[in-house]
Design a protein around this motif. Structure first.
Motif, PDB file in Angstrom:
ATOM      1  N   VAL A  44       0.833  -1.200   0.000  1.00  0.00           N
ATOM      2  CA  VAL A  44       0.000   0.000   0.000  1.00  0.00           C
ATOM      3  C   VAL A  44       0.870   1.253   0.000  1.00  0.00           C
ATOM      4  N   GLU A  45       0.237   2.407  -0.234  1.00  0.00           N
ATOM      5  CA  GLU A  45       0.869   3.706  -0.006  1.00  0.00           C
ATOM      6  C   GLU A  45      -0.001   4.494   0.965  1.00  0.00           C
ATOM      7  N   HIS A  46       0.544   4.782   2.138  1.00  0.00           N
ATOM      8  CA  HIS A  46      -0.144   5.620   3.119  1.00  0.00           C
ATOM      9  C   HIS A  46       0.861   6.574   3.750  1.00  0.00           C
ATOM     10  N   HIS A  47       0.346   7.657   4.283  1.00  0.00           N
ATOM     11  CA  HIS A  47       1.201   8.691   4.866  1.00  0.00           C
ATOM     12  C   HIS A  47       0.605   9.169   6.185  1.00  0.00           C
ATOM     13  N   GLY A  48       1.383   9.052   7.258  1.00  0.00           N
ATOM     14  CA  GLY A  48       0.958   9.586   8.546  1.00  0.00           C
ATOM     15  C   GLY A  48      -0.032   8.726   9.304  1.00  0.00           C
ATOM     16  N   LEU A  49      -0.310   7.516   8.826  1.00  0.00           N
ATOM     17  CA  LEU A  49      -1.291   6.653   9.504  1.00  0.00           C
ATOM     18  C   LEU A  49      -0.568   5.776  10.528  1.00  0.00           C
ATOM     19  N   TYR A  50      -0.080   6.438  11.544  1.00  0.00           N
ATOM     20  CA  TYR A  50       0.739   5.841  12.604  1.00  0.00           C
ATOM     21  C   TYR A  50       0.054   4.615  13.208  1.00  0.00           C
ATOM     22  N   GLY A  51       0.775   3.497  13.221  1.00  0.00           N
ATOM     23  CA  GLY A  51       0.238   2.275  13.795  1.00  0.00           C
ATOM     24  C   GLY A  51      -0.552   1.442  12.809  1.00  0.00           C
ATOM     25  N   TYR A  52      -1.280   2.116  11.909  1.00  0.00           N
ATOM     26  CA  TYR A  52      -2.090   1.381  10.928  1.00  0.00           C
ATOM     27  C   TYR A  52      -1.280   0.986   9.700  1.00  0.00           C
ATOM     28  N   SER A  53      -0.500   1.926   9.159  1.00  0.00           N
ATOM     29  CA  SER A  53       0.295   1.610   7.973  1.00  0.00           C
ATOM     30  C   SER A  53       1.548   2.472   7.935  1.00  0.00           C
ATOM     31  N   HIS A  54       2.696   1.802   7.885  1.00  0.00           N
ATOM     32  CA  HIS A  54       3.983   2.485   7.794  1.00  0.00           C
ATOM     33  C   HIS A  54       4.608   2.278   6.414  1.00  0.00           C
TER      34      HIS A  54
END
Length: 357
Positions: A44-54
């Motif tokens: 995936v690509e995520h930004h700032g979703l601490y704990g959920y996706s790094h």
């Protein structure tokens, strides 16, 4: 049916040291998956979703994995294409380069972000996210398929130029988009895109959803890219020889996944200095016994594939009977130790996947 892996890079207790350890484990598991015969690795690509996706830079990680594997496909699940996240020309170049480096193994999913904080992190306007994505969805494959390329759209203006490299797969890598609701599923089908669908609903609801998708994608109007009639489903997964052990780790991990998802998708963003309150303990005995019992209830949502191999085989049979083309197995959940993930990778490949290939 195809069997793939889906990674968010979740962490229940993030620290820089734990992040480095998790990323190294992810790389090791990708190599294992290649040797075990899994179809694709989706990042995936995520930004700032601490704990959920790094997983903030999947294009970097997938390029690294391309050099360490020979067969497994490499999935962007998804790359964010509104220009504040990634300008579509840069997406076209990076995906094509990865396709060339990997010998034509890329699956490309794209989207716009629907979390409660990512657009603001990049100063992106929520009012134009969808129209930017829809324009990029046509711009990128047009660039791939033409020697000299130009574009004059609502959001993007590109003078005549040559975008290089061109992808190894012709006319381009298979294209996908995420579906979080029936409305978004029908919309992406009408666009002729493969569906990356979160597994929600009972068996009967899944059958109806897939049939609706097939009808819409088969009648989709021509686009400047090849249509992709492909329905993939993400499933929380933990399969071990011991049913109870699999349930302890798998249901705890699935609960973490759901709770962390809700933090960033179902609520107003919490202050960054607020405690990250996600349940990480084991299910109590009553909840565990009830959850085990409900696994094969025909009215139960097909959310997970957790337990011993016999349970998993029956779940796969249901997905196959419903018409699913590809299962995206999410084994790496926030509270599941890497040793359990790797045991599950092997167990599923040897005791489940082998029965359906």
């Amino acid at each position: 049916m195809k069997f793939s892996l889906f990674y968010e890079l979740q962490m229940a207790s993030p620290t820089p040291a734990e992040e480095a350890k998790l990323i190294a484990e992810f790389a090791r598991q990708a190599v294992m998956a290649d040797k075990l015969g899994y179809h694709c690795l989706w990042a995936v690509e995520h930004h700032g979703l601490y704990g959920y996706s790094h997983s903030s830079a999947p294009e970097v990680f997938l390029s690294y994995i391309a050099g360490k594997t020979s067969r497994i496909r490499l999935g962007h699940g998804i790359s964010l294409t509104p220009h504040r996240f990634n300008h579509p020309i840069r997406v076209a170049e990076r995906v094509a380069m990865l396709d060339v480096l990997s010998g034509g193994r890329v699956n490309w999913g794209s989207g716009r972000s629907s979390s409660n904080m990512e657009p603001e992190v990049f100063s992106a306007s929520r009012d134009t996210l969808e129209s930017e994505w829809l324009e990029a969805l046509e711009l990128i494959p047009t660039a791939w398929q033409n020697d000299v390329f130009a574009w004059d759209g609502m959001h993007y203006k590109v003078p005549p130029t040559r975008i290089r490299p061109q992808p190894a797969q012709q006319p381009h890598p298979p294209m996908f988009a995420p579906a979080f609701s029936e409305h978004s599923l029908v919309k992406l089908a009408e666009l002729g895109l493969g569906a990356l669908n979160f597994s929600l609903g009972s068996f009967d609801e899944m059958v109806a959803k897939i049939q609706k998708y097939r009808r819409a994608v088969e009648s989709a109007p021509p686009k400047p890219y090849r249509h992709n009639n492909h329905f993939a489903v993400t499933v929380n997964t933990c399969v071990l020889p011991d049913d109870h052990e699999a349930c302890v780790h798998g249901f705890r991990g699935a609960r973490y996944f759901k709770d962390a998802f809700n933090v960033y998708y179902d609520r107003v963003p919490s202050p960054l200095d607020a405690p990250f309150k996600i349940r990480t303990g084991d299910l109590d005995d009553q909840t565990m016994n009830f959850t085990k019992k409900m696994r094969m209830n025909p009215e139960t949502q097909l959310l997970s594939m957790i337990g011993e191999p016999a349970i998993a085989r029956e779940k796969v049979r249901l997905f196959k009977e419903a018409g699913v083309d590809e299962l995206l197995l999410c084994m790496q959940m926030g509270t599941v130790p890497s040793e359990i993930v790797e045991r599950s990778l092997v167990c599923f490949a040897e005791e489940v996947m082998s029965h359906f290939l």
